[in-house]
Scaffold this motif. Structure first.
Motif, mmCIF file in Angstrom:
data_model
loop_
_atom_site.group_PDB
_atom_site.id
_atom_site.type_symbol
_atom_site.label_atom_id
_atom_site.label_comp_id
_atom_site.label_asym_id
_atom_site.label_seq_id
_atom_site.Cartn_x
_atom_site.Cartn_y
_atom_site.Cartn_z
ATOM 1 N N GLY A 32 -80.958 -78.171 -38.786
ATOM 2 C CA GLY A 32 -80.987 -79.404 -38.015
ATOM 3 C C GLY A 32 -79.751 -80.261 -38.250
ATOM 4 N N THR A 33 -79.324 -80.922 -37.189
ATOM 5 C CA THR A 33 -78.122 -81.760 -37.249
ATOM 6 C C THR A 33 -78.438 -83.241 -37.079
ATOM 7 N N GLY A 34 -79.737 -83.572 -36.961
ATOM 8 C CA GLY A 34 -80.115 -84.964 -36.759
ATOM 9 C C GLY A 34 -80.226 -85.359 -35.306
ATOM 10 N N ARG A 35 -79.930 -84.432 -34.390
ATOM 11 C CA ARG A 35 -80.048 -84.754 -32.962
ATOM 12 C C ARG A 35 -81.511 -84.873 -32.564
ATOM 13 N N GLN A 36 -81.741 -85.512 -31.438
ATOM 14 C CA GLN A 36 -83.086 -85.735 -30.925
ATOM 15 C C GLN A 36 -83.565 -84.485 -30.191
ATOM 16 N N CYS A 37 -84.792 -84.046 -30.492
ATOM 17 C CA CYS A 37 -85.400 -82.898 -29.827
ATOM 18 C C CYS A 37 -85.685 -83.259 -28.369
ATOM 19 N N ALA A 38 -85.288 -82.378 -27.473
ATOM 20 C CA ALA A 38 -85.491 -82.608 -26.043
ATOM 21 C C ALA A 38 -86.962 -82.547 -25.643
ATOM 22 N N CYS A 39 -87.804 -81.955 -26.480
ATOM 23 C CA CYS A 39 -89.235 -81.831 -26.167
ATOM 24 C C CYS A 39 -90.061 -82.980 -26.726
ATOM 25 N N CYS A 40 -89.933 -83.233 -28.036
ATOM 26 C CA CYS A 40 -90.808 -84.215 -28.690
ATOM 27 C C CYS A 40 -90.120 -85.544 -28.986
ATOM 28 N N ASP A 41 -88.819 -85.633 -28.749
ATOM 29 C CA ASP A 41 -88.020 -86.849 -28.943
ATOM 30 C C ASP A 41 -87.862 -87.262 -30.403
ATOM 31 N N GLN A 42 -88.240 -86.390 -31.349
ATOM 32 C CA GLN A 42 -88.063 -86.674 -32.771
ATOM 33 C C GLN A 42 -86.744 -86.078 -33.251
ATOM 34 N N SER A 43 -86.222 -86.615 -34.331
ATOM 35 C CA SER A 43 -84.984 -86.114 -34.913
ATOM 36 C C SER A 43 -85.189 -84.703 -35.486
ATOM 37 N N ILE A 44 -84.193 -83.853 -35.330
ATOM 38 C CA ILE A 44 -84.223 -82.505 -35.908
ATOM 39 C C ILE A 44 -83.334 -82.536 -37.139
ATOM 40 N N SER A 45 -83.951 -82.811 -38.289
ATOM 41 C CA SER A 45 -83.155 -82.960 -39.496
ATOM 42 C C SER A 45 -83.143 -81.681 -40.311
ATOM 43 N N GLU A 46 -82.151 -81.602 -41.168
ATOM 44 C CA GLU A 46 -82.107 -80.512 -42.120
ATOM 45 C C GLU A 46 -83.299 -80.703 -43.046
ATOM 46 N N PRO A 47 -84.088 -79.806 -43.405
ATOM 47 C CA PRO A 47 -84.000 -78.348 -43.340
ATOM 48 C C PRO A 47 -84.652 -77.724 -42.107
ATOM 49 N N ASP A 48 -85.043 -78.514 -41.103
ATOM 50 C CA ASP A 48 -85.631 -77.937 -39.888
ATOM 51 C C ASP A 48 -84.626 -77.037 -39.183
ATOM 52 N N ILE A 49 -85.144 -76.051 -38.473
ATOM 53 C CA ILE A 49 -84.295 -75.191 -37.651
ATOM 54 C C ILE A 49 -84.139 -75.858 -36.287
ATOM 55 N N GLU A 50 -82.915 -75.955 -35.832
ATOM 56 C CA GLU A 50 -82.608 -76.538 -34.517
ATOM 57 C C GLU A 50 -82.211 -75.414 -33.571
ATOM 58 N N TYR A 51 -82.939 -75.302 -32.472
ATOM 59 C CA TYR A 51 -82.562 -74.378 -31.399
ATOM 60 C C TYR A 51 -81.842 -75.196 -30.347
ATOM 61 N N GLU A 52 -80.805 -74.637 -29.780
ATOM 62 C CA GLU A 52 -80.131 -75.287 -28.659
ATOM 63 C C GLU A 52 -80.077 -74.308 -27.503
ATOM 64 N N LEU A 53 -80.792 -74.645 -26.438
ATOM 65 C CA LEU A 53 -80.777 -73.822 -25.233
ATOM 66 C C LEU A 53 -79.551 -74.185 -24.426
ATOM 67 N N GLU A 54 -78.948 -73.210 -23.807
ATOM 68 C CA GLU A 54 -77.789 -73.478 -22.962
ATOM 69 C C GLU A 54 -77.963 -72.739 -21.647
ATOM 70 N N ILE A 55 -77.885 -73.483 -20.566
ATOM 71 C CA ILE A 55 -77.920 -72.897 -19.229
ATOM 72 C C ILE A 55 -76.650 -73.367 -18.528
ATOM 73 N N PRO A 56 -75.729 -72.433 -18.234
ATOM 74 C CA PRO A 56 -74.468 -72.824 -17.605
ATOM 75 C C PRO A 56 -74.682 -73.682 -16.359
ATOM 76 N N GLU A 57 -73.867 -74.691 -16.231
ATOM 77 C CA GLU A 57 -73.864 -75.628 -15.108
ATOM 78 C C GLU A 57 -75.120 -76.494 -15.037
ATOM 79 N N GLN A 58 -76.007 -76.401 -16.036
ATOM 80 C CA GLN A 58 -77.176 -77.273 -16.077
ATOM 81 C C GLN A 58 -77.175 -78.133 -17.329
#
Length: 100
Positions: A32-58
């Motif tokens: 986790g980098t401390g960014r806000q989760c797009a689903c639950c709006d909570q911070s994703i802190s270390e030691p949590d695992i942060e997934y980042e989805l990427e869809i080109p042009e979206q």
């Protein structure tokens, strides 16, 4: 219809275009980098695992691993159920198509 509060929030965000409605072809994972989760709006802190989805042009969306799993279940259920209108369905050509 989803009864889990997280699934309900995810469905609402998909319907209002705040989350993608198709499975991402690329995603990254790390601590986790401390960014806000797009689903639950909570911070994703270390030691949590942060997934980042990427869809080109979206765009891209950071998520907790458990939020990613919940999002994936909602998207897959919508793709296979004709009873869930306005969500988008899977399109094997790589372009989203609105269901009708």
């Amino acid at each position: 219809m989803a009864t889990d509060p997280l699934e309900q929030e995810i469905r609402s965000k998909i319907e209002s275009d705040r989350l993608p409605s198709t499975v991402a072809r690329r995603f990254f994972a790390g601590l986790g980098t401390g960014r806000q989760c797009a689903c639950c709006d909570q911070s994703i802190s270390e030691p949590d695992i942060e997934y980042e989805l990427e869809i080109p042009e979206q765009g891209s969306w950071p998520m907790h691993i458990h939020c990613y799993k919940a999002w994936l279940l909602v998207v897959m259920a919508a793709a296979q159920s004709p009873q869930i209108p306005p969500l988008l369905r899977f399109d094997t050509s790589g372009h989203d198509q609105a269901s009708k």
